[in-house]
Design a protein around this motif. Structure first.
Motif, PDB file in Angstrom:
ATOM      1  N   LYS A   1      48.607  34.203  37.028  1.00 41.00           N
ATOM      2  CA  LYS A   1      47.790  33.081  36.591  1.00 41.00           C
ATOM      3  C   LYS A   1      47.403  32.201  37.768  1.00 41.00           C
ATOM      4  O   LYS A   1      46.260  31.734  37.876  1.00 41.00           O
ATOM      5  N   ARG A   2      48.352  31.965  38.663  1.00 40.74           N
ATOM      6  CA  ARG A   2      48.114  31.077  39.806  1.00 40.74           C
ATOM      7  C   ARG A   2      47.215  31.716  40.860  1.00 40.74           C
ATOM      8  O   ARG A   2      46.297  31.062  41.381  1.00 40.74           O
ATOM      9  N   GLU A   3      47.464  32.978  41.175  1.00 43.45           N
ATOM     10  CA  GLU A   3      46.733  33.627  42.258  1.00 43.45           C
ATOM     11  C   GLU A   3      45.411  34.250  41.824  1.00 43.45           C
ATOM     12  O   GLU A   3      44.433  34.215  42.567  1.00 43.45           O
ATOM     13  N   LEU A   4      45.386  34.839  40.614  1.00 37.62           N
ATOM     14  CA  LEU A   4      44.226  35.627  40.209  1.00 37.62           C
ATOM     15  C   LEU A   4      43.589  35.184  38.895  1.00 37.62           C
ATOM     16  O   LEU A   4      42.640  35.817  38.423  1.00 37.62           O
ATOM     17  N   LYS A   5      44.131  34.135  38.281  1.00 41.83           N
ATOM     18  CA  LYS A   5      43.555  33.567  37.055  1.00 41.83           C
ATOM     19  C   LYS A   5      43.564  34.547  35.884  1.00 41.83           C
ATOM     20  O   LYS A   5      42.659  34.562  35.041  1.00 41.83           O
ATOM     21  N   VAL A   6      44.601  35.397  35.806  1.00 45.85           N
ATOM     22  CA  VAL A   6      44.764  36.311  34.674  1.00 45.85           C
ATOM     23  C   VAL A   6      46.184  36.179  34.144  1.00 45.85           C
ATOM     24  O   VAL A   6      47.072  35.662  34.823  1.00 45.85           O
ATOM     25  N   ARG A   7      46.411  36.653  32.913  1.00 48.45           N
ATOM     26  CA  ARG A   7      47.732  36.573  32.281  1.00 48.45           C
ATOM     27  C   ARG A   7      48.275  37.969  32.031  1.00 48.45           C
ATOM     28  O   ARG A   7      47.510  38.923  31.796  1.00 48.45           O
ATOM     29  N   LEU A   8      49.607  38.089  32.086  1.00 49.75           N
ATOM     30  CA  LEU A   8      50.283  39.364  31.848  1.00 49.75           C
ATOM     31  C   LEU A   8      51.119  39.260  30.578  1.00 49.75           C
ATOM     32  O   LEU A   8      52.152  38.583  30.563  1.00 49.75           O
ATOM     33  N   PRO A   9      50.710  39.926  29.488  1.00 47.95           N
ATOM     34  CA  PRO A   9      51.503  39.877  28.252  1.00 47.95           C
ATOM     35  C   PRO A   9      52.838  40.614  28.424  1.00 47.95           C
ATOM     36  O   PRO A   9      52.942  41.564  29.200  1.00 47.95           O
ATOM     37  N   ARG A  10      53.856  40.182  27.697  1.00 44.80           N
ATOM     38  CA  ARG A  10      55.125  40.911  27.696  1.00 44.80           C
ATOM     39  C   ARG A  10      54.908  42.318  27.144  1.00 44.80           C
ATOM     40  O   ARG A  10      54.360  42.495  26.063  1.00 44.80           O
ATOM     41  N   GLY A  11      55.352  43.296  27.910  1.00 42.21           N
ATOM     42  CA  GLY A  11      55.200  44.681  27.474  1.00 42.21           C
ATOM     43  C   GLY A  11      53.775  45.192  27.544  1.00 42.21           C
ATOM     44  O   GLY A  11      53.483  46.281  27.052  1.00 42.21           O
ATOM     45  N   GLY A  12      52.884  44.422  28.172  1.00 46.09           N
ATOM     46  CA  GLY A  12      51.476  44.818  28.257  1.00 46.09           C
ATOM     47  C   GLY A  12      51.034  45.039  29.690  1.00 46.09           C
ATOM     48  O   GLY A  12      51.854  45.222  30.596  1.00 46.09           O
ATOM     49  N   GLY A  13      49.747  45.017  29.892  1.00 43.39           N
ATOM     50  CA  GLY A  13      49.187  45.239  31.216  1.00 43.39           C
ATOM     51  C   GLY A  13      47.855  44.542  31.373  1.00 43.39           C
ATOM     52  O   GLY A  13      47.231  44.116  30.388  1.00 43.39           O
ATOM     53  N   VAL A  14      47.399  44.415  32.618  1.00 41.25           N
ATOM     54  CA  VAL A  14      46.121  43.769  32.898  1.00 41.25           C
ATOM     55  C   VAL A  14      45.533  44.370  34.168  1.00 41.25           C
ATOM     56  O   VAL A  14      46.246  44.686  35.119  1.00 41.25           O
TER      57      VAL A  14
END
Length: 390
Positions: free
Chosen positions: A228-241
């Motif tokens: 979130k801080r470096e790339l402005k995206v979120r990582l869901p638990r057990g998921g991927g991005v």
């Protein structure tokens, strides 16, 4: 005055670009062995192994771009040509470079490489990977290191345990890497089947353009915070991005490329693969280094087909003929000027070698020998200086 905003140049849809590092002992020898084997097997039409100085000095088919030279840090230049889809020709160029430490006379950090390939039509992800035309398809040959330290293709890279190191790696991947990056959170520690990277399920040409990072079960919060801080995206638990980088999807909609659940049980992660393919289809930004690599491929190409060699010979004949004509014209003009000068001198001396006294002012006219002599050599005199004696 409004500030002009330049639009980034996209990578042509006919091109395939990659940059990495070989950390083994004999990178060029690994390439040569693979090229020889693939040509013998009929996979390659032909290949060429060039010294960088030879590559820079030789004359290619097309006019050379200034950025087509491999540069002083280059070690070798390899070219290969093959066909895909029946009759579509692919031309590719691999250049190896000494790493920064080697250039400074130190040990370690491997040999960098840049690979640029271009087809005669839009690139198809199911074509063979250009990387495997040069590098052997073996886990024992460590050609697949990213330029970012500690990151590799063909494997699932565990994110660093240290928070600062984790953020640094994500930041460097976003700014330096030419690859597409995916981060997956392990809901629980996977077995051997679950450790297989998602890239193994991708089409051949996309397989060697994707780097997968893994966050352990206990890294859920820190990995999400760092992304979130470096790339402005979120990582869901057990998921991927799929994460945006300087070359890949800088303005992509992060939510569109987020997967809520990724099952790491050895089954095909269909949803994640679909997001990766969609992301890869976005326009890729042509960075300055990538633009130079493409210019070297186009402007510094040497591996010619028989038809191209004939065209090259015709071009060279035309160039030599034009140069010869220019020399002939120059020679004729010089001879005419010399003959005119001799004629003017002969006229001044009356043709018998004895100088004649100057004609009086009343008799001197435009057709006098002195006037003819002065006009003939007037171009060698300062145009702002009048005749002597005035």
């Amino acid at each position: 005055m409004a500030k002009e905003i330049s639009t980034p140049t996209p990578v042509p849809d006919t091109a395939w670009l990659a940059r990495g590092r070989h950390v083994g002992p004999e990178p060029e020898q690994d390439v040569r062995r693979n090229l020889i084997a693939l040509k013998a097997a009929g996979v390659l039409d032909d290949f060429l192994d060039l010294d960088p100085v030879e590559a820079a000095r030789s004359t290619p088919l097309h006019p050379r771009d200034e950025s087509a030279d491999p540069g002083p840090a280059a070690r070798r230049v390899f070219e290969a040509r093959w066909r895909v889809g029946g009759d579509v020709t692919v031309r590719a160029q691999l250049t190896t470079y000494d790493g920064e430490s080697r250039r400074k006379g130190k040990d370690g950090d491997g040999v960098d490489w840049v690979l640029a390939a271009e087809a005669e039509q839009v690139w198809d992800g199911y074509w063979p990977s250009p990387a495997l035309m040069f590098w052997p398809d073996s886990d024992r040959v460590a050609w697949d290191q990213d330029v970012v330290e500690g990151v590799r293709l063909r494997t699932a890279n565990q994110l660093p345990k240290d928070d600062d190191e984790l953020r640094r790696r994500l930041r460097e991947c976003a700014r330096q890497s030419w690859f597409l990056h995916v981060v997956v959170h392990e809901a629980m520690t996977p077995d051997a089947l679950g450790q297989r990277p998602a890239s193994a399920f991708l089409p051949p040409s996309l397989r060697h353009r994707v780097v997968e990072h893994r966050a352990t079960p206990e890294q859920a919060q820190i990995a999400d915070f760092a992304l979130k801080r470096e790339l402005k995206v979120r990582l869901p638990r057990g998921g991927g991005v799929v994460v945006p980088t300087e070359m890949w999807g800088r303005d992509a909609d992060a939510e569109q490329f987020t997967v809520r659940s990724v099952f790491l049980d050895g089954s095909t992660p269909t949803e994640l693969l679909d997001r990766i393919k969609e992301f890869a289809a976005l326009p890729q930004i042509l960075s300055a280094d990538a633009e130079k690599a493409l210019a070297r491929l186009r402007g510094g190409w040497h591996l010619l087909t028989p038809d191209e060699e004939l065209a090259h010979a015709r071009i060279m004949v035309t160039r030599y003929a034009e140069a010869l004509d220019a020399m002939t014209v120059s020679r004729d003009r010089y001879r005419e000027a010399a003959e005119a000068a001799h004629a003017a001198l002969a006229e001044v001396h009356g043709g018998d070698g004895v100088p004649r006294p100057p004609v009086s002012g009343a008799a001197k006219g435009d057709g006098s020998p002195l006037t003819a002599f002065t006009k003939m050599f007037g171009r060698f005199r300062d145009p702002g200086q009048g005749p002597q004696g005035q």
